[in-house]
Design a protein around this motif. Structure first.
Motif, PDB file in Angstrom:
ATOM      1  N   TYR A   1      -6.694  50.815 -34.106  1.00 24.55           N
ATOM      2  CA  TYR A   1      -5.526  50.174 -33.182  1.00 24.55           C
ATOM      3  C   TYR A   1      -4.021  50.462 -33.958  1.00 24.55           C
ATOM      4  O   TYR A   1      -3.027  50.567 -33.202  1.00 24.55           O
ATOM      5  N   GLN A   2      -4.014  49.799 -35.266  1.00 27.01           N
ATOM      6  CA  GLN A   2      -2.966  49.786 -35.904  1.00 27.01           C
ATOM      7  C   GLN A   2      -2.519  51.372 -36.022  1.00 27.01           C
ATOM      8  O   GLN A   2      -1.288  51.559 -35.978  1.00 27.01           O
TER       9      GLN A   2
ATOM     10  N   VAL B   1     -10.652  45.421 -30.573  1.00 29.73           N
ATOM     11  CA  VAL B   1     -10.077  45.470 -31.815  1.00 29.73           C
ATOM     12  C   VAL B   1     -10.390  44.202 -32.733  1.00 29.73           C
ATOM     13  O   VAL B   1      -9.984  43.959 -33.772  1.00 29.73           O
ATOM     14  N   ASN B   2     -10.942  43.282 -31.916  1.00 26.33           N
ATOM     15  CA  ASN B   2     -11.320  41.802 -32.465  1.00 26.33           C
ATOM     16  C   ASN B   2     -12.738  42.144 -33.180  1.00 26.33           C
ATOM     17  O   ASN B   2     -13.210  40.984 -33.766  1.00 26.33           O
TER      18      ASN B   2
ATOM     19  N   HIS C   1      -9.814  47.432 -35.569  1.00 26.51           N
ATOM     20  CA  HIS C   1      -8.519  47.046 -35.793  1.00 26.51           C
ATOM     21  C   HIS C   1      -7.575  47.839 -36.480  1.00 26.51           C
ATOM     22  O   HIS C   1      -6.364  48.337 -36.142  1.00 26.51           O
TER      23      HIS C   1
END
Lengths: 201, 201
Positions: free
Chosen positions: B126-127, B116-117, B123
């Motif tokens: 993931y959200q 996610v980084n 990201h």
């Protein structure tokens, strides 16, 4: 990094701060380039630093001890709170959670999460890095209990998780994109101190 | 996994629940075996599931949509709190943080942290997975504010981080080996509700 250019001397070279730094730098460079803790080797670190393996083994007992020092370098010194008030000290410590002083940390630290789950040794290494920071926070909370500022029945370990967790998930994964990190430490500390029930009950 | 043995039919096969399941299973198997989100391909998933790429594209718009569904499968349904009290509902929701229903999750979820980084797309994925869970917790907190049980000036986003963070760091990295996970959700919720100051001030 600097310090490697002149380091191509034979392994018999006397231990020096300069060699130590070159070794730490080499380990961090390799991790930042994607080496896993599992895969990284003393050989690779020595080659990258331009030193012999013996130079590394004169200073560190092995890979774990070297990586512990390297990863601690990323995080900088353990913060020393001023000791004026529990609130102020906790804001300092929570503000330091997940904070690093080296740009390589952004590539290295998130990658440690899968690693600490991979083996008890990696988990021990991780604990070794964070326990000195937990110890400082524990001392502040214990002082608050002794001084009567915090509840006498405080669960210190759970409280440390309550203070650390919100900042860590935000810094590590940007858990919630809308959170403002600049004010987060203060908000967490005030929230944990006062609770969220209406009427302060 | 089951569902792959009989799936070696030509791509023209009609869309079916069975094929959907085989595709999800194939994606999770590949992730559990170490494929990164970046590296995993529709081709590889199709081959593993024994279906054609067209079968996948009839059901999902692309890799991100498929992975979102696969990762949601790992976490099970979004928990539905009973709605009797804020405290009880929050304990249910905090207890579900970092909880998964599939043994492959232990290998997959920690590996998502570096991912996610790595890119805005990861990201966003993931959200996409966690926002439905945050929405349920937000609703409970908003209800508590409406009912006068929680502070009227409550910062909902920070409070959600305060409730989620401690459990997530513990489940994800065993942040503190001494914490008892069986009682942790209750202790976090009670701590956040009441605060830690002496005298309930």
């Amino acid at each position: 990094m600097t310090g490697t250019a002149d380091a191509a001397r034979p392994p018999g070279r006397p231990r020096s701060v300069r060699a130590d730094e070159a070794i730490i730098e080499a380990a961090l460079d390799l991790l930042a380039e994607g080496s896993t803790i599992e895969a990284i080797s003393i050989e690779a670190i020595a080659a990258r630093a331009g030193v012999g393996k013996a130079t590394i083994y004169r200073r560190w007992s092995g890979k774990d001890a070297l990586l512990r020092d390297a990863l601690r370098t990323l995080k900088g010194n353990v913060p020393q709170p001023a000791g004026r008030s529990v609130r102020e000290d906790l804001i300092t410590l929570v503000g330091a959670v997940g904070h690093t002083i080296d740009p390589r940390a952004e590539r290295i630290m998130p990658c440690l999460v899968p690693e600490v789950n991979r083996s008890p040794e990696h988990h021990a290494l991780y604990q070794n890095i964070i326990e000195p920071r937990r110890a400082v926070m524990r001392e502040v909370l214990q002082r608050g209990v002794r001084d009567g500022e915090l509840r006498a029945d405080l669960d210190i370990d759970v409280t440390m998780a309550m203070l650390t967790g919100p900042m860590l998930i935000q810094r590590m994964m940007r858990w919630h994109p809308d959170l403002d990190e600049t004010t987060l430490a203060e908000k967490i500390v005030d929230g944990v101190l006062a609770g969220i029930r209406a009427g302060g009950a």
